[in-house]
Structures are given as C-alpha cells and as structure tokens.
Design a protein around this motif. Structure first.
Motif, PDB file in Angstrom:
ATOM      1  N   GLY A 101      37.795  14.056  17.779  1.00 45.86           N
ATOM      2  CA  GLY A 101      38.182  12.711  18.404  1.00 45.86           C
ATOM      3  C   GLY A 101      37.530  12.258  19.438  1.00 45.86           C
ATOM      4  N   ALA A 102      36.682  13.118  20.280  1.00 45.90           N
ATOM      5  CA  ALA A 102      35.672  12.586  21.244  1.00 45.90           C
ATOM      6  C   ALA A 102      34.560  11.781  20.741  1.00 45.90           C
ATOM      7  CB  ALA A 102      35.171  13.785  21.672  1.00 45.90           C
ATOM      8  N   ALA A 103      34.215  10.873  21.936  1.00 47.96           N
ATOM      9  CA  ALA A 103      33.253   9.863  21.445  1.00 47.96           C
ATOM     10  C   ALA A 103      31.861  10.577  21.228  1.00 47.96           C
ATOM     11  CB  ALA A 103      33.042   8.879  22.422  1.00 47.96           C
ATOM     12  N   ALA A 104      30.973  10.428  20.105  1.00 45.57           N
ATOM     13  CA  ALA A 104      29.794  10.803  20.202  1.00 45.57           C
ATOM     14  C   ALA A 104      28.845   9.842  20.555  1.00 45.57           C
ATOM     15  CB  ALA A 104      29.713  11.230  18.599  1.00 45.57           C
ATOM     16  N   GLU A 105      28.197  10.334  21.491  1.00 39.94           N
ATOM     17  CA  GLU A 105      27.276   9.574  22.149  1.00 39.94           C
ATOM     18  C   GLU A 105      25.820   9.730  21.316  1.00 39.94           C
ATOM     19  OE1 GLU A 105      27.097  10.703  26.368  1.00 39.94           O
ATOM     20  OE2 GLU A 105      29.361  10.441  26.440  1.00 39.94           O
ATOM     21  N   LEU A 115      36.363  16.130   5.990  1.00 42.74           N
ATOM     22  CA  LEU A 115      35.252  15.955   5.374  1.00 42.74           C
ATOM     23  C   LEU A 115      35.248  15.156   4.025  1.00 42.74           C
ATOM     24  CD1 LEU A 115      32.279  16.414   5.775  1.00 42.74           C
ATOM     25  CD2 LEU A 115      32.573  18.663   4.816  1.00 42.74           C
ATOM     26  N   ASP A 116      36.480  15.596   3.392  1.00 36.84           N
ATOM     27  CA  ASP A 116      36.624  14.558   2.071  1.00 36.84           C
ATOM     28  C   ASP A 116      36.671  13.362   2.113  1.00 36.84           C
ATOM     29  OD1 ASP A 116      36.426  17.227   0.744  1.00 36.84           O
ATOM     30  OD2 ASP A 116      38.503  17.705   0.954  1.00 36.84           O
ATOM     31  N   LYS A 117      37.005  12.662   3.124  1.00 41.68           N
ATOM     32  CA  LYS A 117      37.295  11.215   3.302  1.00 41.68           C
ATOM     33  C   LYS A 117      35.987  10.624   3.325  1.00 41.68           C
ATOM     34  CE  LYS A 117      41.557  11.931   5.961  1.00 41.68           C
ATOM     35  NZ  LYS A 117      42.365  11.466   4.926  1.00 41.68           N
ATOM     36  N   GLU A 118      35.928   9.061   3.165  1.00 46.16           N
ATOM     37  CA  GLU A 118      35.037   8.320   3.139  1.00 46.16           C
ATOM     38  C   GLU A 118      34.265   7.975   4.576  1.00 46.16           C
ATOM     39  OE1 GLU A 118      35.811   5.141   0.574  1.00 46.16           O
ATOM     40  OE2 GLU A 118      36.257   6.095  -1.165  1.00 46.16           O
ATOM     41  N   ASP A 119      33.278   7.337   4.579  1.00 45.67           N
ATOM     42  CA  ASP A 119      32.675   6.940   5.696  1.00 45.67           C
ATOM     43  C   ASP A 119      32.426   8.103   6.785  1.00 45.67           C
ATOM     44  OD1 ASP A 119      32.393   4.254   4.455  1.00 45.67           O
ATOM     45  OD2 ASP A 119      34.585   3.886   4.965  1.00 45.67           O
ATOM     46  N   ARG A 120      32.108   9.320   6.492  1.00 41.72           N
ATOM     47  CA  ARG A 120      31.640  10.360   7.285  1.00 41.72           C
ATOM     48  C   ARG A 120      30.023  10.410   7.323  1.00 41.72           C
ATOM     49  NH1 ARG A 120      36.017   9.072   8.074  1.00 41.72           N
ATOM     50  NH2 ARG A 120      37.912  10.485   7.931  1.00 41.72           N
ATOM     51  N   TYR A 121      29.690  10.703   8.461  1.00 38.75           N
ATOM     52  CA  TYR A 121      28.315  10.695   8.903  1.00 38.75           C
ATOM     53  C   TYR A 121      27.871  12.099   9.678  1.00 38.75           C
ATOM     54  CZ  TYR A 121      28.785   5.796   8.080  1.00 38.75           C
ATOM     55  OH  TYR A 121      29.045   4.517   7.682  1.00 38.75           O
ATOM     56  N   LEU A 122      26.614  12.345   9.313  1.00 36.86           N
ATOM     57  CA  LEU A 122      26.017  13.556  10.050  1.00 36.86           C
ATOM     58  C   LEU A 122      25.261  12.953  11.074  1.00 36.86           C
ATOM     59  CD1 LEU A 122      25.694  16.780   9.952  1.00 36.86           C
ATOM     60  CD2 LEU A 122      23.385  16.205   8.986  1.00 36.86           C
ATOM     61  N   LEU A 123      25.699  13.338  12.360  1.00 37.72           N
ATOM     62  CA  LEU A 123      24.892  13.154  13.498  1.00 37.72           C
ATOM     63  C   LEU A 123      24.065  14.114  13.995  1.00 37.72           C
ATOM     64  CD1 LEU A 123      27.477  10.894  15.499  1.00 37.72           C
ATOM     65  CD2 LEU A 123      26.182  10.208  13.519  1.00 37.72           C
ATOM     66  N   MET A 149      29.977   2.754  17.496  1.00 41.34           N
ATOM     67  CA  MET A 149      30.523   3.678  18.174  1.00 41.34           C
ATOM     68  C   MET A 149      31.055   5.004  17.281  1.00 41.34           C
ATOM     69  SD  MET A 149      31.183   5.887  21.012  1.00 41.34           S
ATOM     70  CE  MET A 149      30.924   4.505  22.364  1.00 41.34           C
ATOM     71  N   TYR A 150      30.687   6.296  17.349  1.00 38.97           N
ATOM     72  CA  TYR A 150      31.315   7.201  16.348  1.00 38.97           C
ATOM     73  C   TYR A 150      32.229   7.996  17.157  1.00 38.97           C
ATOM     74  CZ  TYR A 150      27.291   5.807  13.383  1.00 38.97           C
ATOM     75  OH  TYR A 150      26.454   5.214  12.743  1.00 38.97           O
ATOM     76  N   LYS A 151      33.170   8.805  16.550  1.00 39.79           N
ATOM     77  CA  LYS A 151      33.860   9.819  17.145  1.00 39.79           C
ATOM     78  C   LYS A 151      33.924  10.904  16.068  1.00 39.79           C
ATOM     79  CE  LYS A 151      37.805   7.092  19.283  1.00 39.79           C
ATOM     80  NZ  LYS A 151      39.138   7.201  19.413  1.00 39.79           N
ATOM     81  N   VAL A 152      33.795  12.127  16.815  1.00 43.85           N
ATOM     82  CA  VAL A 152      33.463  13.678  16.215  1.00 43.85           C
ATOM     83  C   VAL A 152      34.804  13.883  15.542  1.00 43.85           C
ATOM     84  CG1 VAL A 152      33.500  15.676  16.843  1.00 43.85           C
ATOM     85  CG2 VAL A 152      32.283  14.046  18.155  1.00 43.85           C
TER      86      VAL A 152
END
Length: 292
Positions: A50-54, A30-38, A1-4
């Motif tokens: 903070g919302a869930a990304a479905e 954005l400068d933190k690790e483990d960020r993703y582009l969905l 599960m990803y959070k926005v």
C-alpha cells in the motif's frame, strides 16, 4: 504513481497504479490485472503493501500482463527468485548500451531461462548447443552483450556458465532488438548450420568459419529466410548465369533452398537459388568476387 502490492526484495516490487482499488491487506493480488514489476536500486527498501513506490531515474517498469514463449510474466515472477530478474535486467542494460532502444518485455522469459540454466548447472547437468559457434557469428553483438552474464552468475552463485548457455541468452537478446521469437532465431541458426553442412560434405572439407566468405554466406542465409517469411522478392535473378557457369554450386544451392523451405514452412523464391550459389562459390573456391 504506483502503490506497492508486494515487496520481492530491496530492488524489486510488484505494484499497481494508484487509481486501482486499495491494496493494503489484500491477498492473492498478483492474479489481478494491471500489475507491474518495478525494478530500481532501493525501490523496495522499507516498503510495506500500500506504500507509494517512488520511481527513480534508473527504475524500470514491466507489465505483468506480458505473455511469451516461456509463459505468462506473472507466473514466471511467482516461480523465479528476484535475483534472476535482476540478472536479466543487467543483460538488457548491456544490450541497451549497444543497440539503444530494445523490447524490455523479454525480461521475464530471459530470467526464466537463466533460472533454469543455473539450476541445471547446480545439478551438474549440461545442455549441449551444437549451434553455439553459428550463433556467436550470426548474432555477434548480441552474443557480446550476453557475455556480461558470466561474471554476474559467478559472483552470485559461484558457477561458471558455459558458452552454450551464453549462446541461448544471446538469442533472447536478439529477440529484444529484432522483434523475433527466440525459436525463430534458433531456426535461422539451424538453417545456417544445415547449409554449411551440405557445402562441407559436397567439397569434403571444413569451411573456415572466420573467413569473410563464410560470414557473407551465413548472413545471406539469414536475410534470405527473413525475405521469404516477409514475402519479399529479389529484383533480379542470377539463376541462368550461375546454373551454367557453376552447376555444382547451383545444385547445392537448390538442395539447400528446398531443405530450408521445408524447415521454415515457406517456399523460397527461385531467384534465391542463384544468389545462394554465388555465396557458396565464394566459400568453396574464392573464384567469384562480384558483389551482390
């Protein structure tokens, strides 16, 4: 599960895995690790930090930890607008239709290239690519996939992208399917062009680029370079036969191999000379019909 973490537009968000620290109200995430582009249709619509990304069936997930020839993924995402990421995604989808599984991490460098290509054209600038025709033939299917960008850019920006820019995009597509840097693919195209130029000067006439002999020569040079870089060697040599029966073509092949060795910073195996001479014969006279 990803959070926005950040909404870029309705179809693109930056997110983090749910087990990361709480995201809501944080800045400069954005400068933190483990960020993703969905990416996916409507994935960012109505979303807040903070919302869930479905994720849906057509959603794509890209790590922002990727680094490429054109810079870090997170820096490129900061610089280009989301529409260019979407255009790059369209090109990669087209490539997947043709080639199956590809390395989608070139999305960022491809988006960056398209961003600057459009910027150049808006400013009335044109970058000439003397290798466009060689790229079109050498990477035929990649070029075909890259062509899908023309109507997309025309619809979004009212700009007609030219063949030279499509050629550069084709090299990005090639890097996604062959795990080869864009600069290396460009170097291969340049080596092919140099080879053809030497042959044309020697015979004092243009080579028909649509001929089967030309395509064989072009692909032979391509795989000759791949073999050399990988340290692979041909199982037999035609040097004695070719140097005696076709001395002019053999001399051309020697010159070409020397120049390509300097270009790719790898010494070509001497056995490559005879096989290259054979392909040159096919181009110059059509006398030699034997297959490799």
């Amino acid at each position: 599960m990803y959070k926005v973490v950040r909404v870029l537009n309705h179809n693109t968000v930056i997110a983090a895995l749910d087990d990361c620290e709480k995201l809501h109200g944080k800045e400069n995430l954005l400068d933190k690790e483990d960020r993703y582009l969905l990416m996916g249709k409507g994935i960012g619509f109505g979303k807040k930090n903070g919302a869930a990304a479905e994720l849906k069936e057509d959603s794509r997930v890209y790590s922002l930890q990727e680094c490429g020839e054109r810079g870090d993924a997170k820096d490129i995402v900061d610089e280009v607008t989301p529409e260019y990421l979407e255009i790059a995604d369209i090109v990669l989808k087209e490539a997947e239709k043709m080639f199956g599984d590809i390395d989608r991490n070139i999305l960022f460098s491809l988006a960056d290239h398209i961003f600057y290509a459009v910027k150049r054209m808006k400013n009335g600038e044109r970058i000439s690519n003397p290798l466009t025709e060689d790229i079109r033939l050498l990477f035929h299917m990649e070029y075909k996939a890259a062509l899908c960008v023309i109507p997309v850019i025309q619809e979004k920006f009212g700009i007609l992208i030219d063949d030279d820019e499509v050629g550069y995009i084709a090299l990005h597509v090639h890097s996604a399917i062959d795990n080869e840097k864009v600069s290396d693919a460009m170097q291969t195209a340049r080596a092919v062009r140099q080879c053809v130029d030497i042959v044309e000067r020697a015979i004092d006439k243009k080579i028909d680029i649509m001929s089967l002999a030309y395509n064989r020569l072009m692909n032979h040079v391509r795989y000759m370079i791949v073999r050399t870089i990988k340290g692979e060697k041909l199982k037999m040599s035609l040097n004695d036969y070719m140097s005696i029966k076709y001395p002019d073509e053999f001399a051309m092949a020697e010159k070409i191999c020397d120049e390509i060795s300097g270009m790719i910073k790898h010494k070509l195996n001497k056995a490559e000379i005879g096989y290259l001479a054979m392909h040159i014969c096919r181009v110059t006279s059509g006398e030699l019909e034997a297959e490799e």
